[in-house]
Scaffold this motif. Structure first.
Motif, short mmCIF file in Angstrom:
data_model
loop_
_atom_site.label_atom_id
_atom_site.label_comp_id
_atom_site.label_asym_id
_atom_site.label_seq_id
_atom_site.Cartn_x
_atom_site.Cartn_y
_atom_site.Cartn_z
N VAL A 82 4.26 0.69 -10.22
CA VAL A 82 3.21 0.05 -9.41
C VAL A 82 2.36 -0.88 -10.27
O VAL A 82 2.01 -1.98 -9.86
CB VAL A 82 2.35 1.12 -8.71
N GLU A 83 2.07 -0.47 -11.49
CA GLU A 83 1.18 -1.27 -12.34
C GLU A 83 1.79 -2.61 -12.70
O GLU A 83 1.12 -3.63 -12.69
CB GLU A 83 0.89 -0.51 -13.63
N GLU B 118 0.82 -1.21 0.00
CA GLU B 118 0.00 0.00 0.00
C GLU B 118 0.87 1.28 0.00
O GLU B 118 0.50 2.29 -0.61
CB GLU B 118 -0.89 -0.03 1.26
N GLU C 212 -0.80 4.73 -8.54
CA GLU C 212 -1.45 3.52 -9.08
C GLU C 212 -1.18 3.33 -10.56
O GLU C 212 -1.08 2.21 -11.03
CB GLU C 212 -2.98 3.62 -8.90
N THR C 213 -1.08 4.44 -11.31
CA THR C 213 -0.99 4.28 -12.77
C THR C 213 0.44 4.36 -13.29
O THR C 213 0.68 4.45 -14.49
CB THR C 213 -1.82 5.37 -13.49
N ARG D 291 1.78 1.98 -3.52
CA ARG D 291 0.59 2.35 -4.30
C ARG D 291 0.25 3.81 -4.05
O ARG D 291 -0.02 4.57 -4.97
CB ARG D 291 -0.62 1.50 -3.87
N ARG D 292 0.28 4.19 -2.77
CA ARG D 292 -0.11 5.56 -2.43
C ARG D 292 0.98 6.57 -2.78
O ARG D 292 0.70 7.69 -3.18
CB ARG D 292 -0.42 5.64 -0.93
#
Ligand code: HAM
Length: 434
Positions: free
Chosen positions: A63-64, A50, A58-59, A53-54
């Motif tokens: 992370v993807e 997480e 996310e994009t 991600r934060r």
């Protein structure tokens, strides 16, 4: 014979010849970091998924599709860190290092990204990262860039070019993104498929595309610098002026957008033409919202990370020599009683002369074979202890390189003979911290 287990693709061993370069790099980096008052922080390799991600977004590609994630036995979702900034902020918040404080921190170690391996791009790679917190003005941005420039100078690296851009505030990026999307949609069919997909997910990253057709389209794209508000413009201008004042040359690269979402305002990369497509050896910029985004109080921040493999490759390409770490002395012996003495005198030498690099031979072997090993080790001197030397109360000092005569040296004179022959300091003044 059993089958061999191979290393994981993209995760490399650093062999002794190469590690000498790394050690040299670390010693020089530490000297420079200390000269600016940065303190080391050691961070875990594993964090909660997480966090990235934060922090990273996310994009983003990282992370993807590039993170190594796994479920721990208790069901927690964990990740091998793909970069160090997120963990550094997490630790800073957790230990109260950031609230209303000025902090200058650095870290080093492996990062993990499941990218397609190629020269200069690996799945486990190493960074030295520098992060400064609590300072909102451009002075600290100038400082971190000057620090990196000083490191290149200390390492003797040539030809690195500094590229700068500003991503402005969130409002800037919002307005710019809207105009960029309109522009990209107009040329949709001329873009590569990856860029077409990114129009919807992360349009700024299209600017980073290496595909020639896409680059041709981008030559007419709107420039983010035209969208900066007054504060961001003046921050960027001050940064440029400050660098010029320090004599640090730079070029503005309008397409520099960085691959991680947390950046604001000034961003930069140090690039070289000598490493092909993986020419960015160091990159960073300001990330004023990340601390708050990860649950801390609003704290301005800036920093960068250096890719050590790429620096190593550049050092190699520029044929830079690093200090020789070969042993200086190789201790040979003949017979069981001499072996005991050699081991004991070896320890005594290391106590008396901590800078000396000494190998004491350990396995029973003929003298000729031992001397061959001594020669191959790169040592300059061999010590030979046989029955005659034992009886005479000393050891023979034999020159393996250079034109010295062989001497029988009494034990009490050995340290002086070795230090004067080799030019080593007998005292414990280590030249670095490693
Ligand atoms: P980054 O641009 O993702 O930024 O990585 C920094 C540097 O690490 C790159 O310029 C490159 O030299 C090296 N690097 C990245 N990926 C690889 C790879 N797969 N193989 C070899 N080297 C690689 C960051 O990581 C940010 N955390 C930098 C930062 C710190 N920004 C502010 N503070």
């Amino acid at each position: 014979m059993s089958s061999r287990v191979q290393a994981v693709r993209g995760m490399n061993d650093v062999l002794p010849e190469e590690s000498a370069r790394w050690a040299f790099l670390h010693v020089r980096a530490r000297q420079v970091l200390q000269a600016y008052g940065y303190r080391e922080i050691r961070l875990p390799l594993v964090e909660r998924t997480e966090l990235f991600r934060r922090a990273v977004g996310e994009t983003t590609d990282v992370v993807e599709k590039e993170m190594y994630c796994f479920e721990d036995r208790n069901g927690e979702n964990l990740a091998l860190r793909p970069e160090g900034t997120a963990g550094c902020v997490r630790a800073g918040i957790e230990h109260g290092l950031l609230h209303h404080q000025h902090q200058r921190l650095w870290y080093s170690g492996p990062m993990f990204r499941r990218e397609r391996p190629q020269a200069g791009r690996y799945r486990q790679f190493h960074q030295i990262g520098v992060e400064a917190y609590g300072m909102a003005g451009p002075g600290i941005d100038i400082e971190v860039i000057a620090l990196s420039a000083r490191l290149w100078q200390k390492l003797g690296l040539r030809g690195l070019r500094l590229q700068l851009n500003s991503l402005g505030s969130e409002t800037t990026r919002y307005q710019y993104r809207a105009d960029l999307v309109t522009f990209l949609q107009r040329y949709h069919d001329a873009l590569d498929p990856d860029s077409q997909r990114r129009i919807a997910t992360n349009p700024l990253r299209v600017l980073d595309s290496k595909v020639p057709a896409t680059q041709a389209v981008l030559s007419d794209a709107p420039l983010i610098l035209d969208y900066l508000d007054k504060a961001a413009r003046s921050h960027f201008e001050f940064l440029c002026r400050g660098l010029a004042d320090l004599g640090v040359e730079y070029e503005v690269n309008h397409r520099l957008v960085r691959g991680l979402d947390y950046y604001t305002d000034g961003v930069f990369e140090w690039v070289t033409a000598e490493l092909g497509s993986q020419g960015t050896v160091c990159a960073g910029g300001r990330y004023d919202h990340l601390v708050e985004q990860l649950g801390g109080s609003s704290t301005p921040a800036t920093g960068f990370a250096i890719g050590l493999e790429r620096l190593g490759l550049l050092m190699k390409a520029q044929e830079m020599s690093v200090p020789d770490r070969a042993p200086q002395v190789y201790f040979c012996w003949i017979g069981d009683s001499a072996r005991v003495v050699a081991l004991r005198e070896g320890e005594r030498l290391r106590s008396a002369c901590p800078n000396l690099r000494l190998i004491v031979h350990t396995e029973p072997m003929g003298l000729k074979a031992q001397l061959r090993k001594a020669d191959r080790s790169g040592a300059q001197l061999a010590l030979v202890l046989g029955e005659n030397e034992e009886a005479a109360g000393g050891v023979q000092v034999k020159s393996l390189r250079g034109d010295y005569e062989n001497l029988l040296v009494p034990w009490p004179d050995l340290v002086t003979t070795l230090t004067s022959r080799l030019g080593v300091e007998p005292s414990d003044q280590t030249e670095g911290l490693f």
